[in-house]
Design a protein around this motif. Structure first.
Motif, PDB file in Angstrom:
ATOM      1  N   ASP A 261       1.692  -1.222   0.017  1.00 49.08           N
ATOM      2  CA  ASP A 261      -0.231  -0.184   0.257  1.00 49.08           C
ATOM      3  C   ASP A 261       0.592   1.064  -0.029  1.00 49.08           C
ATOM      4  N   GLN A 262       2.235   0.942   0.611  1.00 47.66           N
ATOM      5  CA  GLN A 262       2.895   2.466   0.670  1.00 47.66           C
ATOM      6  C   GLN A 262       3.590   2.665  -0.865  1.00 47.66           C
ATOM      7  N   SER A 263       4.242   1.495  -0.935  1.00 46.80           N
ATOM      8  CA  SER A 263       4.288   1.456  -2.723  1.00 46.80           C
ATOM      9  C   SER A 263       3.667   1.892  -3.780  1.00 46.80           C
ATOM     10  N   LYS A 264       2.520   2.037  -3.289  1.00 51.88           N
ATOM     11  CA  LYS A 264       1.425   2.375  -4.439  1.00 51.88           C
ATOM     12  C   LYS A 264       1.462   3.542  -3.859  1.00 51.88           C
ATOM     13  N   GLY A 265       1.620   4.485  -3.054  1.00 51.44           N
ATOM     14  CA  GLY A 265       1.176   6.350  -2.902  1.00 51.44           C
ATOM     15  C   GLY A 265       0.290   5.590  -1.382  1.00 51.44           C
ATOM     16  N   GLY A 266       0.308   4.771  -0.901  1.00 57.10           N
ATOM     17  CA  GLY A 266      -1.181   5.031  -0.136  1.00 57.10           C
ATOM     18  C   GLY A 266      -0.054   5.016   1.627  1.00 57.10           C
ATOM     19  N   PRO A 267      -1.414   5.184   2.892  1.00 60.71           N
ATOM     20  CA  PRO A 267       0.124   5.360   3.790  1.00 60.71           C
ATOM     21  C   PRO A 267      -0.069   3.910   4.786  1.00 60.71           C
ATOM     22  N   GLY A 268      -0.650   3.391   4.004  1.00 61.97           N
ATOM     23  CA  GLY A 268      -0.626   1.626   4.884  1.00 61.97           C
ATOM     24  C   GLY A 268      -0.890   1.589   6.118  1.00 61.97           C
ATOM     25  N   PHE A 269      -2.134   3.023   7.167  1.00 60.67           N
ATOM     26  CA  PHE A 269      -2.039   2.676   8.479  1.00 60.67           C
ATOM     27  C   PHE A 269      -3.122   3.979   7.806  1.00 60.67           C
ATOM     28  N   THR A 270      -4.698   3.438   8.376  1.00 60.33           N
ATOM     29  CA  THR A 270      -5.534   4.847   8.511  1.00 60.33           C
ATOM     30  C   THR A 270      -5.813   5.077   9.989  1.00 60.33           C
ATOM     31  N   PHE A 271      -5.239   6.519  10.179  1.00 59.58           N
ATOM     32  CA  PHE A 271      -5.923   6.699  11.076  1.00 59.58           C
ATOM     33  C   PHE A 271      -7.604   7.289  12.088  1.00 59.58           C
ATOM     34  N   THR A 272      -7.534   6.226  12.490  1.00 56.80           N
ATOM     35  CA  THR A 272      -9.251   6.890  13.545  1.00 56.80           C
ATOM     36  C   THR A 272      -8.783   7.797  13.883  1.00 56.80           C
ATOM     37  N   ALA A 273      -8.189   8.129  14.751  1.00 53.67           N
ATOM     38  CA  ALA A 273      -8.773   9.189  16.319  1.00 53.67           C
ATOM     39  C   ALA A 273      -7.056   9.785  15.430  1.00 53.67           C
ATOM     40  N   PRO A 274      -7.259  11.440  16.538  1.00 54.25           N
ATOM     41  CA  PRO A 274      -6.184  12.529  16.452  1.00 54.25           C
ATOM     42  C   PRO A 274      -4.715  11.375  17.282  1.00 54.25           C
ATOM     43  N   ILE A 275      -3.879  12.113  17.654  1.00 48.42           N
ATOM     44  CA  ILE A 275      -2.320  11.416  18.061  1.00 48.42           C
ATOM     45  C   ILE A 275      -2.158  11.853  19.970  1.00 48.42           C
ATOM     46  N   THR A 276      -3.240  11.272  20.264  1.00 49.32           N
ATOM     47  CA  THR A 276      -3.099  12.186  21.991  1.00 49.32           C
ATOM     48  C   THR A 276      -2.097  12.033  22.587  1.00 49.32           C
ATOM     49  N   ARG A 277      -2.623  12.469  24.211  1.00 51.96           N
ATOM     50  CA  ARG A 277      -1.135  12.475  25.214  1.00 51.96           C
ATOM     51  C   ARG A 277      -1.975  10.532  26.555  1.00 51.96           C
ATOM     52  N   ASP A 278      -1.672   9.946  26.608  1.00 50.01           N
ATOM     53  CA  ASP A 278      -2.425   9.005  27.324  1.00 50.01           C
ATOM     54  C   ASP A 278      -1.669   8.728  28.697  1.00 50.01           C
ATOM     55  N   GLY A 279      -1.620   9.663  29.489  1.00 45.73           N
ATOM     56  CA  GLY A 279      -0.475   9.257  30.593  1.00 45.73           C
ATOM     57  C   GLY A 279       0.900   9.442  30.430  1.00 45.73           C
ATOM     58  N   PRO A 280       1.860   8.956  30.339  1.00 44.29           N
ATOM     59  CA  PRO A 280       3.250   9.255  30.797  1.00 44.29           C
ATOM     60  C   PRO A 280       3.601   8.227  28.672  1.00 44.29           C
ATOM     61  N   GLY A 281       2.819   9.071  28.087  1.00 42.15           N
ATOM     62  CA  GLY A 281       3.238   8.034  26.781  1.00 42.15           C
ATOM     63  C   GLY A 281       2.158   9.011  25.423  1.00 42.15           C
ATOM     64  N   TRP A 331       0.434   2.422  22.138  1.00 42.49           N
ATOM     65  CA  TRP A 331       0.502   3.168  22.778  1.00 42.49           C
ATOM     66  C   TRP A 331       1.793   3.638  23.080  1.00 42.49           C
ATOM     67  N   VAL A 332       2.440   4.394  23.044  1.00 43.67           N
ATOM     68  CA  VAL A 332       4.323   4.642  23.107  1.00 43.67           C
ATOM     69  C   VAL A 332       5.007   5.468  24.911  1.00 43.67           C
ATOM     70  N   GLY A 333       5.717   4.934  25.689  1.00 42.98           N
ATOM     71  CA  GLY A 333       5.945   5.492  26.120  1.00 42.98           C
ATOM     72  C   GLY A 333       6.845   6.028  26.491  1.00 42.98           C
ATOM     73  N   ASP A 334       6.589   7.572  27.364  1.00 43.19           N
ATOM     74  CA  ASP A 334       8.104   8.126  27.295  1.00 43.19           C
ATOM     75  C   ASP A 334       9.219   8.110  28.304  1.00 43.19           C
ATOM     76  N   GLU A 335       8.966   6.314  28.580  1.00 44.58           N
ATOM     77  CA  GLU A 335      10.665   5.664  29.397  1.00 44.58           C
ATOM     78  C   GLU A 335       9.432   4.281  28.936  1.00 44.58           C
ATOM     79  N   ASP A 336      10.984   3.733  29.505  1.00 45.65           N
ATOM     80  CA  ASP A 336      10.415   2.197  29.440  1.00 45.65           C
ATOM     81  C   ASP A 336      10.022   1.557  30.994  1.00 45.65           C
ATOM     82  N   LEU A 337       9.140   1.190  31.351  1.00 44.08           N
ATOM     83  CA  LEU A 337       8.138   0.943  31.924  1.00 44.08           C
ATOM     84  C   LEU A 337       8.710   0.204  32.971  1.00 44.08           C
ATOM     85  N   ALA A 338       9.586  -0.615  32.866  1.00 41.23           N
ATOM     86  CA  ALA A 338      10.571  -1.302  33.854  1.00 41.23           C
ATOM     87  C   ALA A 338      11.271  -0.697  34.151  1.00 41.23           C
ATOM     88  N   LYS A 339      11.719   0.958  33.642  1.00 35.02           N
ATOM     89  CA  LYS A 339      12.106   1.270  34.607  1.00 35.02           C
ATOM     90  C   LYS A 339      11.853   2.731  35.233  1.00 35.02           C
TER      91      LYS A 339
END
Length: 347
Positions: A261-281, A331-339
């Protein structure tokens, strides 16, 4: 008489034959195939069977034009997922107090750190003041002589472009004239103000002005690689999660449908909501291409973390229970959850 008697005899013969055959013979026909099956077909009608004139390659239309198109608008609105009006941290008094305590602790630490080191800062800035004064004079002379335009004039002279060189020279002359005038005014007014301040100002104001001038010159004279005032807190630099970063990471997983899909000019992923803050990430949600499931992405979590340039403990792809299997919640955190420091237990 002979002809009439012959006709009467013929009619009588046909009548007897009709009685012997039966009432169905005049209205039905029998084919050789019917002799074996015993089936009768009404006279003048053809046997029921497949239409031999139909095209066997003709496509059968399964989508009914004008038929029902799915749930109505009201049904879709009722079953839609609604976002919260007020963020979770603002609706929870415990989270609000926790955030407030964190900000207060940060401010107290920064103030204490710099307050303890203030005398050392003053000594170092005073030591750097002479160098700062020399830099101030040098930069002032460069500004007054239009030194920043010298490379352009040298380039025009090297190209032997007389027109450009003359334009740049006239521009330099204009700049030098008014900059020299400004320097003379400042050089005259500045010492006069300093003398008036020395004579008329109270001692505390004179000391404060002198200290401020020395600190400013010291800051100007400090080295770029060894600043006098350091940071009290080393805040980890967590990159803001953007759509470009997410698409780049998904494209690095090696999933054929996404790459195609990306090679044909598409995004390869369709966002259904804006990227927002969710806790520490950060939280990103969307739909994967057809045939790609969240499990396909979760199995490549290490590659996904590499594409996001985040530690493995910061990247958590998961599915949504009430959505289809191609709906990704990343979900992408600001720091490693183990630390990271665990949240305090309310009990």
């Amino acid at each position: 008489m002979t002809h009439e008697s012959g006709d009467a005899h013929e009619r009588e013969s046909f009548a007897r034959l009709d009685k012997e055959i039966g009432p169905h013979s005049a209205h039905s026909t029998r084919t050789p195939e019917d002799e074996e099956s015993g089936a009768l077909h009404p006279a003048g009608s053809a046997p029921v069977g497949p239409d031999e004139s139909a095209d066997p390659t003709e496509a059968i239309m399964v989508d009914r034009p004008g038929g029902p198109s799915g749930p109505r608008l009201v049904d879709r609105v009722r079953s839609s997922k609604r976002r919260t009006v007020i963020p979770a941290w603002a609706r929870s008094w415990d989270e609000f107090k926790t955030a407030g305590r964190g900000v207060a602790a940060y401010a107290w630490h920064v103030a204490s750190y710099h307050a303890v080191r203030t005398p050392w800062y003053a000594l170092r800035l005073t030591a750097h003041a002479p160098r700062g004064f020399a830099r101030f004079l040098g930069e002032s002379m460069r500004w007054m002589s239009d030194a920043e335009g010298e490379p352009l004039r040298q380039d025009a002279a090297g190209r032997e472009d007389v027109g450009d060189y003359l334009k740049l020279s006239r521009q330099r002359d204009r700049r030098v004239r008014w900059r020299t005038l400004v320097s003379i005014v400042i050089g005259t007014v500045g010492p006069a103000v300093a003398l008036a301040l020395y004579v008329l100002a109270p001692t505390w104001l004179l000391a404060l002005a002198t200290a401020a001038a020395v600190m400013m010159l010291g800051r100007l004279g400090q080295s770029a690689d060894a600043p006098v005032i350091n940071r009290a807190v080393e805040i980890p630099k967590a990159t803001r999660l953007t759509s470009d970063i997410v698409l780049r990471a998904l494209g690095s997983l090696g999933i054929h449908a996404i790459n195609q899909d990306q090679s044909k000019g598409g995004p390869g992923f369709t966002f259904t909501a804006p990227i927002t803050r969710d806790g520490p990430g950060w939280l990103a949600e969307g739909n994967l291409p057809y045939g790609v499931t969240v499990t396909d992405v979760a199995d490549r979590r290490e590659r996904l973390a590499s594409g996001l340039r985040r530690p493995l403990g910061c990247v958590w792809p998961e599915a949504v229970a009430d959505e289809h299997t191609g709906h990704l919640r990343l979900w992408v955190g600001d720091e490693d959850l183990a630390k990271s420091r665990p949240a305090p237990w309310p009990l």
